[in-house]
Motif scaffolding. Structure first.
Motif, short mmCIF file in Angstrom:
data_model
loop_
_atom_site.label_atom_id
_atom_site.label_comp_id
_atom_site.label_asym_id
_atom_site.label_seq_id
_atom_site.Cartn_x
_atom_site.Cartn_y
_atom_site.Cartn_z
N LEU A 42 12.53 8.63 1.10
CA LEU A 42 11.10 9.07 1.15
C LEU A 42 10.14 8.07 0.84
O LEU A 42 9.13 7.65 1.39
CB LEU A 42 10.99 10.09 0.28
N HIS A 43 10.52 7.23 -0.27
CA HIS A 43 9.67 6.20 -0.87
C HIS A 43 9.43 5.35 0.02
O HIS A 43 8.19 4.53 0.25
CB HIS A 43 10.32 5.70 -2.09
N ARG A 44 10.64 4.93 0.80
CA ARG A 44 10.65 3.61 1.91
C ARG A 44 9.63 4.29 2.97
O ARG A 44 8.87 3.37 3.67
CB ARG A 44 11.93 3.53 2.26
N PHE A 45 9.79 5.43 3.42
CA PHE A 45 8.90 5.88 4.55
C PHE A 45 7.36 5.72 3.83
O PHE A 45 6.43 5.12 4.89
CB PHE A 45 9.16 7.47 4.92
N HIS A 46 7.11 6.09 2.88
CA HIS A 46 5.68 5.82 2.55
C HIS A 46 5.33 4.64 2.37
O HIS A 46 3.82 4.16 2.59
CB HIS A 46 5.32 7.04 1.25
N SER A 47 6.01 3.65 1.91
CA SER A 47 5.47 2.45 1.63
C SER A 47 5.56 1.71 3.15
O SER A 47 4.35 0.91 3.59
CB SER A 47 6.30 1.56 0.81
N ALA A 48 6.28 2.10 3.95
CA ALA A 48 6.21 1.52 5.63
C ALA A 48 4.74 2.14 6.16
O ALA A 48 4.24 1.27 6.69
CB ALA A 48 7.35 1.82 6.43
N LEU A 49 4.61 3.41 5.78
CA LEU A 49 3.36 3.96 6.33
C LEU A 49 2.20 3.27 5.63
O LEU A 49 1.17 3.22 6.27
CB LEU A 49 3.28 5.50 5.76
N ASP A 50 2.06 2.91 4.44
CA ASP A 50 1.17 2.21 3.78
C ASP A 50 0.85 0.76 4.38
O ASP A 50 -0.35 0.47 4.86
CB ASP A 50 1.15 2.14 2.30
N ASP A 51 1.91 0.10 4.77
CA ASP A 51 1.80 -1.24 5.57
C ASP A 51 1.05 -1.16 6.72
O ASP A 51 0.41 -1.80 6.99
CB ASP A 51 3.09 -1.90 5.37
N VAL A 52 1.74 -0.17 7.56
CA VAL A 52 1.22 0.33 8.87
C VAL A 52 -0.34 0.59 8.65
O VAL A 52 -1.17 0.11 9.56
CB VAL A 52 1.80 1.08 9.62
#
Lengths: 582, 95
Positions: A42-52
Motif C-alpha cells: 500500500l505504501h509503495r502504491f501511494h509513493s508511486a502515486l505521489d511521484d506521478v
C-alpha cells in the motif's frame, strides 16, 4: 546461437553477459502479494502515486509557461485523474482485500474505467480512455521502475538488452559497467543513439522483437561497427570475435598516436576537424583527440535533463564550462533543436499530436513561437561570449524570414544587454544549419545573410528522401550516399564559395571515414564529427590529397544509385586506409 | 452546525458538448474544497462529484437536468458554489 541484425549507432565490439530490461508493454511480473506484505505494498502504491503527481505538476507548469494556461489545464485534469478518490479507494481495496500487487490492482481498476468509458458510445468520452491508459502507463512505469533501477546499481560488466531505453536512462548508464547496449526499437539518429555515441558505448538499435527468449546472463557479442548482436555465440564465433578485437585494438592504438599531428592532406591542405558535443564534459574528449574546436554544441540536454525549463544561469554555466575548456578554439552553439520526438513525458503529447511531428512545431519554429524561452538561451550565449570564441547557429531554418526573425531577436537581446551594461561579443558570427531542402534551394540568398553554414546531413537526408530516420522499415532509403544528397551539398558549396562563407558538415555522414575523400573533393575544409571518430578521420585526411579527393568526388557524383556511391567510396577507402575497413 | 446537513439543488447543464473534461475538472476541483460529500444524479445514475471517473461515466448531455446533493457540515456552501458553475455555463474567465 542467435544472431540479430540492427542499426549500428555507436562503434565498438564487446562481449559480456546479457542484462535484459523489461519491455515497455509492462508485463506485470507479479499479480499477488503475501498477506503480510500488504502494508508495504500500500505504501509503495501511494509513493508511486505521489511521484506521478509530482511529474504531472511539473509538466503542467512547464507547459503553461511555454504554451499558455489552456494547455496546462490538460494536466490539471490529469492530476485529478491520478488523485481521484474512487481510483485510490478501489486500488487500496484490491491490495488489502484481494492481496493484489499494486501493479495488478492499478491496471485492473484503470482498465475497467477505460472500458466503461469506451462503452458509452460518446466519441469524446471514449477518447478520454487514452488519458486513462496514459495514467496506467505512468503508474506502472513508476511502480516497475524499481526493477529498472538495476541500471544504476550495477556491480559487474554487462551488455544491456532492452525493448527501448529512454534518453534519460541512456544518459545515466554507468560506463564502468555497461559494455554496450542493444534495443529492439530505435533508429540511427534517435536521441538514445546519439547519446550512446556521446558516451562512447557501443550500441545497436532497431533489432526488432527478439528479447522474449532471452532471460539474462547469456553471453552476448555486440558489434557496434556492423550492427550485429549474437546471443549465446558458439566457440568458433567467440574465437573470431577475439581475433578481430585484438586487431581493432592495434589499429586503435596506432590511431591514438595521431593526436598531436595536424589534419593535413598529402598536398598540404589543412582540414578543420571539430567535435560534436552534447554535454560540457565531452569537450575533454574532443581536446584529447586533437579537435580544432566544437563545431556543434547541441543544447537540448539543458531542456531535457529536468522537468523544469532551464534558467538563464543553467544555460550560462554550461556554456561557460565549454568555453573555458576550449580556450581560443571555436565553439558553435546551436540553439534549441528540440523535436517532438525528443521531448520527454507528457510534453510529448503537446507536440506530437500531429501525425508528422518531424514536420511540426520544433527547433527554430518552437524558439520563434516561444520568445521568452528563446531569449533566455540567447542572453546566456551572449553573456558567455566574452569568455571564448563563440558562434551561434539556428537549426532547421526553412525560410529567409525565419532566419531574419531569429537574428532580429538576437539583436533585441543584444540591445537589452547593452542597456543593462552587461558585456558580450557584438560581432558574434551568426550561422544556420542547412538541413531542409528549401534552405539548399535558396542557399544563394541565405549565403548573403549568414556568416556560416553547417550542413546537418541527418535531417537533410530525412527531409529530402521523405523517410523517417527512426523507422527501420524505411531505413534503406536513409543513405548519406544518395546522389540527391551529393547534389544538394554541391549546391550549398557553390553558393557559399560565391559569397565567401564557410561551410561545415555535421551529422553522421562526416563521421563516416568513407565519405571523407568525397567531402574534401566537394570542397569541404571543415567537418564536425563525433569526438571518437576524430583519429580515424584524421587518418583519412592525412592519406589523401585534394587532387585525389576531387577525382573521387567527381566520379561519385556521376553514379546514380546510393548503393553504387557507397560501394565505390568503400573501395577507395580500403585503398587509402585499409586498416579502417573492417 | 451538524454533520447531518443535507442540501440539494436542481441544475441544468448548458455546456454545448455535455459534461466533458473541462467542466468535470472544474466541478472536481471546486467540490474538493469542501469537506462534505457531494453527488450529482442524472438518468438514474449517481456520481461522486469529487471523482473525475464517476462524472465522466455520468455521460450527461447538453440540456440535462441534474440533481446536486451535498451531505455534511458545509453542504449549503458546497451546493451554492457548484450550482454557480452550472449557472455560469462553466466558462473559464478569460485571461
Amino acid at each position: 546461437m542467435h544472431v540479430r541484425s540492427g542499426i549500428a549507432v555507436s562503434p565498438g565490439v564487446v562481449t559480456g553477459p546479457a542484462l535484459v530490461l523489461g519491455s515497455e508493454d509492462f508485463r506485470i511480473p507479479r499479480k499477488f502479494v503475501t498477506r503480510d506484505a500488504v502494508d508495504a505494498e500500500l505504501h509503495r502504491f501511494h509513493s508511486a502515486l505521489d511521484d506521478v503527481c509530482r511529474d504531472i505538476r511539473a509538466h503542467e507548469k512547464l507547459v503553461s509557461a511555454q504554451l499558455g494556461a489552456q494547455y496546462g489545464a490538460i494536466f490539471s485534469a490529469h492530476l485529478q485523474m491520478a488523485q481521484d478518490p474512487k481510483l485510490i479507494r478501489e486500488v487500496e481495496t484490491l491490495i488489502r482485500d484481494q492481496s493484489h500487487s499494486p501493479e495488478y490492482a492499478v491496471s485492473r481498476v484503470l482498465r475497467r474505467f477505460a472500458e466503461q468509458m469506451q462503452a458509452l458510445g460518446d466519441r469524446y468520452l471514449s477518447e478520454r480512455a487514452l488519458d486513462i491508459f496514459d495514467l496506467e502507463k505512468r503508474l506502472l512505469r513508476t511502480l516497475l521502475g524499481e526493477s529498472r533501477e538495476e541500471l544504476s546499481n550495477l556491480t559487474e560488466p554487462v551488455i544491456i538488452l532492452a525493448h527501448d531505453l529512454t534518453p534519460g536512462e541512456t544518459a545515466t548508464l554507468d560506463t564502468r559497467f555497461v559494455l554496450g547496449f542493444a534495443t529492439e526499437v530505435g533508429g540511427h539518429t534517435s536521441h538514445t543513439a546519439i547519446l550512446a555515441g556521446a558516451l562512447e558505448i557501443p550500441a545497436v538499435v532497431g533489432l526488432g522483437r527478439c528479447l522474449a527468449g532471452v532471460s539474462g546472463g547469456e553471453t552476448v557479442i555486440l558489434d557496434g561497427d556492423h550492427g550485429q548482436v549474437v546471443i549465446d555465440p558458439d566457440t568458433a564465433t567467440l574465437d573470431r570475435f577475439r581475433i578481430s578485437q585484438a586487431r581493432n585494438l592495434r589499429v586503435y592504438e596506432r590511431l591514438e598516436q595521431l593526436e598531436s599531428l595536424p589534419a593535413e592532406t598529402q598536398d598540404g591542405q589543412r582540414v578543420q576537424l571539430l567535435g560534436n558535443i552534447e554535454f560540457p564534459e565531452e569537450v575533454q574528449q574532443c581536446i584529447r583527440r586533437g579537435a580544432d574546436g566544437v563545431g556543434l554544441y547541441r543544447t537540448e540536454f539543458l531542456f531535457l535533463s529536468g522537468n523544469r525549463e532551464p534558467t538563464e544561469s543553467d544555460h550560462y554555466e554550461a556554456y561557460c564550462r565549454v568555453l573555458e575548456a576550449c580556450g581560443d578554439l571555436p565553439v558553435v552553439i546551436r540553439t534549441l533543436d528540440i523535436g517532438a520526438d525528443k521531448i520527454p513525458g507528457a510534453m510529448q503529447q503537446q507536440f506530437s499530436d500531429s501525425q508528422n511531428p518531424m514536420l511540426g512545431l520544433r527547433s527554430i519554429r518552437l524558439s520563434l513561437r516561444n520568445t521568452p524561452l528563446f531569449k533566455t538561451q540567447l542572453r546566456a550565449i551572449l553573456r558567455a561570449s566574452v569568455y571564448g570564441n563563440v558562434k551561434v547557429m539556428f537549426p532547421l531554418v526553412s525560410t529567409l524570414l525565419e532566419f531574419r526573425q531569429a537574428r532580429m531577436i538576437l539583436m533585441d537581446v543584444m540591445e537589452d544587454l547593452e542597456d543593462e551594461g552587461i558585456p558580450f561579443q557584438r560581432n558574434l558570427p551568426i550561422g544556420m544549419m542547412v538541413e531542409v531542402p528549401s534552405a539548399v534551394l535558396l542557399a544563394d540568398e541565405f549565403a548573403r545573410e549568414v556568416d556560416f553554414f553547417s550542413i546537418g546531413t541527418n535531417d537533410l537526408i530525412q527531409y529530402t528522401l521523405a523517410c523517417d530516420r527512426s523507422d527501420p522499415s524505411v531505413a534503406n532509403l536513409y543513405r548519406s550516399g544518395d546522389p540527391s544528397i551529393l547534389r544538394l551539398i554541391q549546391m550549398v558549396m557553390k553558393a557559399a564559395e560565391k559569397h565567401k562563407k564557410t561551410v561545415t558538415v555535421c551529422g553522421q555522414m562526416s563521421s563516416d571515414p568513407r565519405f571523407i575523400p568525397l567531402l574534401l573533393g566537394l570542397g569541404l575544409r571543415s567537418l564536425s564529427v563525433t569526438p571518437h571518430a576524430i583519429p580515424r578521420l584524421k587518418e583519412v585526411v592525412r592519406n589523401v590529397s585534394i587532387t585525389e579527393a576531387e577525382r573521387i568526388a567527381n566520379h561519385a557524383c556521376e553514379l546514380d544509385l546510393a548503393r553504387d556511391v557507397e560501394h565505390f567510396l568503400l573501395g577507395e577507402l580500403s585503398r587509402l586506409c585499409p586498416d579502417l575497413v573492417v | 452546525m451538524s454533520g447531518s446537513d443535507v442540501a440539494t439543488r436542481q441544475v441544468r447543464l448548458s455546456v454545448p458538448h455535455g459534461l466533458h473534461l473541462s467542466p468535470i475538472s472544474q466541478l472536481v476541483s471546486r467540490a474538493s474544497e469542501f469537506s462534505c460529500s457531494v453527488t450529482l444524479s442524472f438518468d438514474g445514475r449517481t456520481a461522486d462529484v469529487k471523482s473525475v471517473y464517476d462524472l465522466m461515466l455520468l455521460a450527461a448531455p447538453y440540456g440535462a437536468q441534474l440533481m446536486l446533493e451535498a451531505r455534511g457540515a458545509d453542504a449549503d456552501l458546497a451546493v451554492d458554489a457548484l450550482a454557480k458553475l452550472f449557472e455560469g455555463g462553466f466558462l473559464i474567465p478569460s485571461e
